[in-house]
Design an enzyme around this catalytic site. Structure first.
Site, PDB file in Angstrom:
ATOM      1  N   GLU A 446       0.842  -1.193   0.000  1.00 34.42           N
ATOM      2  CA  GLU A 446       0.000   0.000   0.000  1.00 34.42           C
ATOM      3  C   GLU A 446       0.880   1.247   0.000  1.00 34.42           C
ATOM      4  OE1 GLU A 446      -2.419   0.361   3.523  1.00 34.42           O
ATOM      5  OE2 GLU A 446      -3.153   2.350   2.973  1.00 34.42           O
ATOM      6  N   ASP A 519      -1.117  -0.849   5.702  1.00 31.30           N
ATOM      7  CA  ASP A 519      -1.113  -0.282   7.053  1.00 31.30           C
ATOM      8  C   ASP A 519      -2.137  -1.023   7.907  1.00 31.30           C
ATOM      9  OD1 ASP A 519       0.725   1.609   6.318  1.00 31.30           O
ATOM     10  OD2 ASP A 519      -0.770   3.172   5.907  1.00 31.30           O
ATOM     11  N   ASP A 521      -4.719  -0.256   9.561  1.00 35.67           N
ATOM     12  CA  ASP A 521      -5.861   0.600   9.894  1.00 35.67           C
ATOM     13  C   ASP A 521      -7.051   0.228   9.008  1.00 35.67           C
ATOM     14  OD1 ASP A 521      -5.204   1.578   7.423  1.00 35.67           O
ATOM     15  OD2 ASP A 521      -4.426   3.495   8.143  1.00 35.67           O
ATOM     16  N   ASP A 523      -8.418   1.689   6.443  1.00 34.01           N
ATOM     17  CA  ASP A 523      -8.138   1.761   5.004  1.00 34.01           C
ATOM     18  C   ASP A 523      -7.353   0.538   4.535  1.00 34.01           C
ATOM     19  OD1 ASP A 523      -9.438   4.028   4.366  1.00 34.01           O
ATOM     20  OD2 ASP A 523      -7.658   5.328   4.304  1.00 34.01           O
TER      21      ASP A 523
END
Ligand code: 28G
Length: 664
Positions: A446, A519, A521, A523
């Site tokens: 990402e 990551d 999180d 997203d």
């Protein structure tokens, strides 16, 4: 016990001698059996990870389910309690409590402490490992801190309790009177055995839902008292597999209605539900034998496929849609098919499971029975639903044409010899140097910045990096043409080099592992799901072969304040954080990583990419219901439940039911 334990482990040829042993002899024998389970839990429950932990629940639930299958009790409840224990209740006859003359021990105590109290002298154990009574309860007992059993039977309430891996704590005693009948079992798993003793709502939810689909008209309750407010859910399916197939296709574009058939022939009863979905590739067949999932199919599945092929071709010929010599191939018939097939074989001697993981039904009779049943029922259905039948046959012919066209294109491209695939691979890719495809790994990363760090830090011989910018396209709701036009996925398909859709060939993959690195999180979770949706839809064998992984960056770095660059420990969970604090001792500091970008190339490499030190989650699809629910919620048009679901369920560094098994 429905877990497919290797059959050899169940054969105990000295049983007959042991049964007449003295009382103390019996005691010793029981202890050694419980100890045997504790020493080698994997033999009985597969593993000691989250999957194994939940097996303890399935073993107990199965006993209640068996009572319901036999017609005793219509409700089974599972409650997750605040103290980490689970309670299972049924409304059956209650476990027998009478004292066995040979041993002087109550039947219930033997059921909870011996591995063969079911059909002890019958040859059942040799027939198969599924549907055996009496073993599961002992396994759960052996692997629990404590177990409490209350039986309602003969107007009395009786109680027995075990502790420390099945040792008798309170002998069987009458504790009251009641007109009710049934069994209540409560147990707490042993935290010294399992990697985690945290039961998952999602996992138990799917399992009970699956049981409820397979056992129509029996009610299943699930309650979670660990959270406030308490969560609860009831599963009750009047129409069984029909509702199962409806659930599996709820987010898809069905052609016609669900086809549903039920019947019995001799020892074998059959239930079948199926539907074709536009825009779906390949086949999606879930089969069961005596409520055991047969991942590798077997005779029932083969018979089903043969019968389906015969019905569709017979109809197409009798309706003059095709000529005798234009028969449609099975593969084209099953393109886009979702089917759930459940057979129940009452004669346990005929129930045979085969293969390494015992995931394949071997019963020869099932083939002919299913072939006849399915060809007859489906042919009648098509005759009665002509408009649907014509649409379906057109779809089959379109699938055949697409396949032929793809083959021709491939042959044409082969003959006009290209300059080699390397040339068309995106310049975004940092390739691996090795040509040992099996050993090579593709990291899909990402963001360009993390991608840059990954390129610098990687093992250049075996690791390739493909950075992703932004959110990938949601392939669940777009056509194959739109997908192909998407630059990100076009690059990914080229990079993997094994085709896509029906043409996909996992043997041609240039990477043995495809690793998604995002990551930790929301997203990142969304990106993972979008990528997994793509793989699931267009490269499913990558997932079924266990070639797709999720990288796990650490959440913390604990360091010594006086020597931060030399004395430090990475932590992937709160528990590891605690441990690291202790190890570093006074004067520690903590870095909390929010994204991959916060690590420099060497940190990223050593924590997340290096084979020796990293943690990977292997993506597995064991439970199609979970997949469907996740895809439905994550991809659906309704944003509210999606957001809620991500917040509640996407917990990082926890094994979630989409992923399992840590591989370092
Ligand atoms: C609440 C969670 C788990 C159960 C029963 C009922 C019987 C039983 C269970 O018998 C011994 C061996 C094979 C017959 C059977 C009661 C017949 C008559 C039972 C449970 C005897 C086991 N009366 N309910 N086991 N069998 N529920 N729920 O465990 O020959 S286990």
């Amino acid at each position: 016990m429905r877990y497919n334990t290797p059959v050899t482990k169940l054969i105990m040829p000295t049983d007959i001698e042991k049964a007449s042993a003295s009382y103390t002899g019996k005691d010793i024998e029981i202890l050694s059996e419980l100890e045997g389970v504790r020493k080698r839990p994997g033999v009985y429950i597969g593993s000691t990870n989250t999957t194994g932990l939940h097996h303890l629940v399935w073993e107990i639930v199965d006993n209640g389910v068996d009572e319901a299958v036999n017609g005793f009790g219509e409700k089974i409840s599972v409650t997750l309690l605040k103290d980490g224990s689970v309670q299972v209740e049924d409304e059956g006859r209650g476990i027998p409590c009478d004292i066995q003359p040979q041993t002087g021990i109550p039947a219930i105590q033997l059921i909870y402490t011996t591995l063969h109290s079911g059909g002890k002298f019958s040859n059942k154990v040799y027939a198969s490992s599924a549907g055996l009574h009496g073993m599961g309860a002992t396994v759960t007992n052996a692997l629990s801190e404590w177990v409490d059993v209350t039986v309602y039977r003969d107007g009395l309430i009786r109680h027995i309790a075990f502790e420390n891996g099945g040792k008798l704590k309170t002998p069987l005693e009458v504790i009251g009177q009641s007109k009710k009948h049934g069994t209540v079992v409560r147990f707490k798993p042993d935290k010294t055995i399992f990697q985690s003793v945290d039961f998952k709502w999602e996992t138990i939810y799917s399992h009970l839902q699956e049981e409820a689909f397979l056992l129509k008209k029996v009610r299943f309750f699930l309650k979670d008292e660990r959270v406030t407010p308490h969560l609860s859910h009831e599963f009750y399916y009047e129409n069984g597999l029909k509702e199962y197939a409806e659930t599996l296709t709820s987010t898809k574009n069905k052609i016609g209605d669900i086809l549903y058939f039920e019947g019995k022939s001799g020892d074998i009863s059959v239930e079948l539900a199926m539907a074709w979905c536009a825009g779906d590739y390949g086949e999606n067949i879930l089969s069961y034998a005596n409520s055991v999932r047969t991942h590798d199919g077997g005779t029932h599945e083969t018979g089903f496929k043969m019968g389906l092929g015969k019905a569709i071709n017979d109809f197409a010929i009798e309706s003059q849609l095709i000529k005798e010599n234009q028969k449609i191939d099975g593969e084209d018939i099953r393109e886009g098919l979702t089917a759930v097939l459940s057979v129940k074989i009452t004669n346990e001697e005929k129930l045979q499971f085969e293969g390494q993981t015992k995931g394949k039904l071997g019963t020869p009779e099932a083939l002919a029975t299913l072939n006849q049943f399915v060809s007859r029922e489906v042919l009648y259905y098509l005759r009665e639903h002509k408009a649907f039948a014509v649409d379906l046959i057109k779809k089959c012919q379109a699938a055949k044409e697409a396949r032929d066209a793809a083959r021709r294109a491939k042959e044409a491209s082969r003959s006009t010899k290209k300059k080699g695939p390397e040339l068309i691979i995106s310049d975004k890719l940092a390739p691996a140097q090795s040509k040992d495809y099996e050993a090579n790994e593709l990291f899909i990363v990402e963001g360009d910045s993390a991608g840059g760090s990954a390129k610098t830090g990687r093992d250049r011989i075996h690791q390739a990096i493909l950075p992703l910018r932004g959110k990938p396209l949601n392939t669940e709701s777009v056509t194959i043409e739109r997908m192909k036009e998407n630059a990100e996925f076009a690059t990914l398909i080229q990079t993997i080099g094994a085709g896509f859709g029906p043409e996909f060939d996992p043997n041609k993959s240039r990477y043995g592992k495809i690793i998604i690195m995002t990551d930790a999180d929301t997203d990142g979770a969304h990106i993972q799901t979008l990528l997994l949706t793509f793989f699931y839809k267009y490269m499913k064998p990558l997932i079924t072969r266990g070639m797709v992984y999720i990288a796990q960056p650490p959440l913390y770095r604990v360091y010594k304040k006086s020597n931060p660059s030399n004395e430090y420990i990475y932590a992937w969970s709160e528990a590891e954080l605690d441990e690291a604090r202790k190890k570093i001792g006074p004067g520690y500091g903590i870095n909390r990583y929010k994204g991959l970008g916060e690590m420099n190339p060497s940190q990223l490499a050593s924590t997340t990419m290096n084979k020796k030190t990293r943690v990977l989650l292997q993506v597995r699809i064991e439970d199609p219901l979970v997949v469907e629910r996740k895809i439905g919620i994550l991809m659906g048009n309704d944003a509210a439940p999606r957001k809620e679901w991500i917040e509640e369920n996407v917990i990082f560094n926890e094994h979630d039911s989409f992923m399992d098994e840590v591989d370092r």
